[in-house]
Design a protein around this motif. Structure first.
Motif, short mmCIF file in Angstrom:
data_model
loop_
_atom_site.label_atom_id
_atom_site.label_comp_id
_atom_site.label_asym_id
_atom_site.label_seq_id
_atom_site.Cartn_x
_atom_site.Cartn_y
_atom_site.Cartn_z
N LEU A 68 0.85 -1.18 0.00
CA LEU A 68 0.00 0.00 0.00
C LEU A 68 0.89 1.23 0.00
CD1 LEU A 68 -2.54 -1.09 2.78
CD2 LEU A 68 -2.98 -1.06 0.32
N THR A 69 0.60 2.18 -0.86
CA THR A 69 1.39 3.40 -0.88
C THR A 69 1.07 4.25 0.35
OG1 THR A 69 -0.27 4.56 -2.19
CG2 THR A 69 1.47 3.40 -3.40
N ALA A 70 1.99 5.14 0.67
CA ALA A 70 1.79 6.03 1.82
C ALA A 70 0.77 7.12 1.48
CB ALA A 70 3.13 6.67 2.20
N ILE A 71 0.12 7.62 2.51
CA ILE A 71 -0.82 8.73 2.35
C ILE A 71 -0.05 10.04 2.36
CG2 ILE A 71 -2.78 9.93 3.40
CD1 ILE A 71 -3.59 7.27 4.66
N ASP A 72 -0.40 10.93 1.47
CA ASP A 72 0.24 12.25 1.44
C ASP A 72 0.03 12.94 2.78
OD1 ASP A 72 0.41 15.23 0.96
OD2 ASP A 72 0.94 14.50 -1.04
N THR A 73 1.09 13.56 3.28
CA THR A 73 1.03 14.19 4.61
C THR A 73 -0.03 15.30 4.69
OG1 THR A 73 2.82 15.65 3.94
CG2 THR A 73 3.43 13.69 5.18
N LYS A 74 -0.41 15.88 3.56
CA LYS A 74 -1.40 16.96 3.55
C LYS A 74 -2.83 16.45 3.48
CE LYS A 74 1.81 20.08 1.18
NZ LYS A 74 2.03 20.92 -0.05
N PHE A 75 -2.97 15.14 3.31
CA PHE A 75 -4.31 14.56 3.11
C PHE A 75 -5.07 14.52 4.43
CE2 PHE A 75 -7.39 11.16 2.54
CZ PHE A 75 -7.92 11.47 1.30
N ASN A 76 -6.33 14.87 4.40
CA ASN A 76 -7.19 14.81 5.58
C ASN A 76 -7.67 13.36 5.77
OD1 ASN A 76 -9.25 14.92 7.50
ND2 ASN A 76 -9.90 16.97 6.86
N LEU A 77 -7.20 12.70 6.83
CA LEU A 77 -7.50 11.28 7.04
C LEU A 77 -8.99 11.02 7.22
CD1 LEU A 77 -4.56 10.23 9.42
CD2 LEU A 77 -4.70 10.04 6.94
N ASN A 78 -9.73 12.02 7.60
CA ASN A 78 -11.17 11.83 7.82
C ASN A 78 -11.91 11.54 6.52
OD1 ASN A 78 -11.00 12.27 10.61
ND2 ASN A 78 -11.06 14.50 10.31
N TYR A 79 -11.29 11.86 5.40
CA TYR A 79 -11.93 11.63 4.11
C TYR A 79 -11.76 10.21 3.59
CZ TYR A 79 -12.54 16.70 3.72
OH TYR A 79 -12.92 18.00 3.93
N LEU A 80 -10.93 9.43 4.25
CA LEU A 80 -10.69 8.07 3.80
C LEU A 80 -11.92 7.20 4.02
CD1 LEU A 80 -7.06 7.14 4.95
CD2 LEU A 80 -7.86 7.53 2.63
N SER A 81 -12.14 6.26 3.12
CA SER A 81 -13.23 5.30 3.32
C SER A 81 -12.86 4.34 4.46
CB SER A 81 -13.48 4.50 2.04
OG SER A 81 -12.45 3.55 1.85
N ASN A 82 -13.85 3.56 4.90
CA ASN A 82 -13.62 2.62 6.01
C ASN A 82 -13.30 1.22 5.52
OD1 ASN A 82 -13.44 2.26 8.83
ND2 ASN A 82 -15.45 1.27 8.86
N LYS A 83 -12.91 1.09 4.26
CA LYS A 83 -12.54 -0.22 3.73
C LYS A 83 -11.20 -0.67 4.30
CE LYS A 83 -15.24 0.13 -0.51
NZ LYS A 83 -15.24 0.09 -1.98
N PRO A 84 -10.96 -2.00 4.38
CA PRO A 84 -9.78 -2.51 5.10
C PRO A 84 -8.45 -1.90 4.67
CG PRO A 84 -11.27 -4.30 4.59
CD PRO A 84 -11.83 -3.10 3.90
N HIS A 85 -8.20 -1.78 3.36
CA HIS A 85 -6.91 -1.28 2.92
C HIS A 85 -6.70 0.18 3.33
CE1 HIS A 85 -6.80 -4.53 -0.48
NE2 HIS A 85 -6.65 -5.02 0.74
N GLN A 86 -7.78 0.95 3.28
CA GLN A 86 -7.66 2.34 3.69
C GLN A 86 -7.51 2.46 5.20
OE1 GLN A 86 -6.88 4.30 1.55
NE2 GLN A 86 -8.40 4.85 0.00
N ARG A 87 -8.13 1.56 5.94
CA ARG A 87 -7.95 1.58 7.40
C ARG A 87 -6.49 1.29 7.77
NH1 ARG A 87 -12.78 -1.54 7.67
NH2 ARG A 87 -11.60 -3.34 8.41
N ILE A 88 -5.86 0.37 7.03
CA ILE A 88 -4.46 0.07 7.28
C ILE A 88 -3.60 1.30 7.03
CG2 ILE A 88 -2.47 -1.30 6.52
CD1 ILE A 88 -4.44 -3.56 5.84
N ARG A 89 -3.82 1.97 5.91
CA ARG A 89 -3.05 3.17 5.58
C ARG A 89 -3.24 4.25 6.65
NH1 ARG A 89 -4.62 5.53 0.24
NH2 ARG A 89 -2.45 6.14 -0.14
N LYS A 90 -4.49 4.43 7.06
CA LYS A 90 -4.80 5.44 8.07
C LYS A 90 -4.15 5.09 9.41
CE LYS A 90 -8.69 7.74 10.37
NZ LYS A 90 -10.18 7.84 10.45
N PHE A 91 -4.23 3.81 9.80
CA PHE A 91 -3.65 3.34 11.06
C PHE A 91 -2.16 3.63 11.11
CE2 PHE A 91 -1.45 -0.04 13.39
CZ PHE A 91 -2.11 -0.05 14.60
N ARG A 92 -1.45 3.30 10.04
CA ARG A 92 0.00 3.47 10.03
C ARG A 92 0.39 4.95 9.99
NH1 ARG A 92 2.57 -1.34 9.81
NH2 ARG A 92 4.56 -0.34 9.36
#
Length: 308
Positions: A68-92
């Motif tokens: 999984l690629t990293a999330i851009d530091t400027k990205f608002n994490l609240n906009y991420l979906s709750n799907k498993p792969h996005q939860r992993i990215r958000k968690f890390r």
């Protein structure tokens, strides 16, 4: 077009299992050359093997890592979906774990002929005294680099003491060398630590085999490569007689802890204990796809090693 964040592996679970199992055969020396030997579940026993009276069992569950690629530091994490792969990215990102990229794998669903989740069986095996049971997954996503590490590691016995630098001084017992073998270093090893009632769990980690996340809000800032795990197991075997199990006692433990042993016609009670343990390993693999490997020696060889 949205940027893709899921990096699929070019490897397969079968390939990883076959390559690691083959490599274990390569690093296992001829029986008379060294005090220890690694015996695969399907390996034919020799006369010398049948005289083995000390073992250290290992159980390996092979997985394929995806990325999984990293999330851009400027990205608002609240906009991420709750799907498993996005939860992993958000968690890390929230835990400030290494994530460029993140590697991960999902637990296996319960098989039709299984009585429990594979993860729970691995956990139960790991809970036995002097037994190691863990996941093994590659830290490579590309087939070319994975194969390169495999064949760069073929010269596993070194007779010049500084082939890999000052810290890898060659030892006749060959244990310290594990920590410097490229192929073994290119796999993460993860020990299960809690029981599950669903397969909807993920492990994540970085490409160094560290910052391991268990996606029930837990993470472990450790480096846990296959080379590290094998070095620890073999070091303990060298220096601690209490690390070993008697095969007769261990098969009794297996019969007590795993009910399918007692109801299975494929396990022959007339065989010697090593062969019966191998039969257990075959049945375990058929039901749960967990690979059994035995580190073996004799009391005589271990005593000679400790005295020498």
């Amino acid at each position: 077009m949205a940027r893709k964040f899921h990096i699929r592996s070019e490897l397969s679970e079968k390939q990883v299992e076959a390559d690691v199992a083959t490599y274990f055969g390569w690093i296992s020396p001829p029986y008379n050359a060294m005090p220890f030997r690694l015996i695969d579940v399907n390996e034919q026993l020799t006369g010398a093997d049948k005289r083995v009276d000390l073992i250290v069992p290992m159980y390996l569950q092979f997985k394929v890592s995806h990325g999984l690629t990293a999330i851009d530091t400027k990205f608002n994490l609240n906009y991420l979906s709750n799907k498993p792969h996005q939860r992993i990215r958000k968690f890390r990102k929230e835990k400030q774990l290494n994530d460029n990229p993140t590697l991960f794998f999902k637990l296996r669903e319960m098989a039709d002929n299984a009585e429990d989740y594979q993860h729970n069986i691995l956990l139960k095996l790991n809970g036995q005294e002097n037994v190691s049971a863990f996941y093994v997954a590659p830290l490579d996503l590309k087939k070319d680099s994975y194969v390169k590490n495999l064949f760069n590691s073929m010269y596993r016995f070194r007779y010049h003491p500084f082939d890999f630098g000052v810290n890898s001084i060659y030892q006749r017992n060959w244990v310290s060398y594990f920590g410097f073998v490229p192929f073994l270093r290119s796999h993460v090893s993860i020990f299960p630590h809690e029981k599950v009632n669903t397969a909807r769990h993920y492990y994540s980690f970085d490409q160094n085999g560290s910052d391991i996340g268990w996606h029930s809000s837990e993470y472990f800032r450790v480096v846990s490569r296959l080379s590290d795990t094998l070095t620890n197991i073999f070091d303990s075997a060298f220096y601690n007689k209490q690390s070993w199990l008697n095969p007769y006692s261990y098969i009794e433990t297996l019969e007590s802890d795993f009910g399918f042993l007692n109801n299975n016609n494929n396990i022959n009670s007339d065989l010697n204990p090593i062969e019966r343990i191998q039969d257990f390993g075959r049945e375990l693999y058929n039901r749960y796809h967990i690979k059994q490997v035995l580190l073996t020696t004799t009391v005589e060889k271990l005593t000679k090693l400790n005295n020498g």
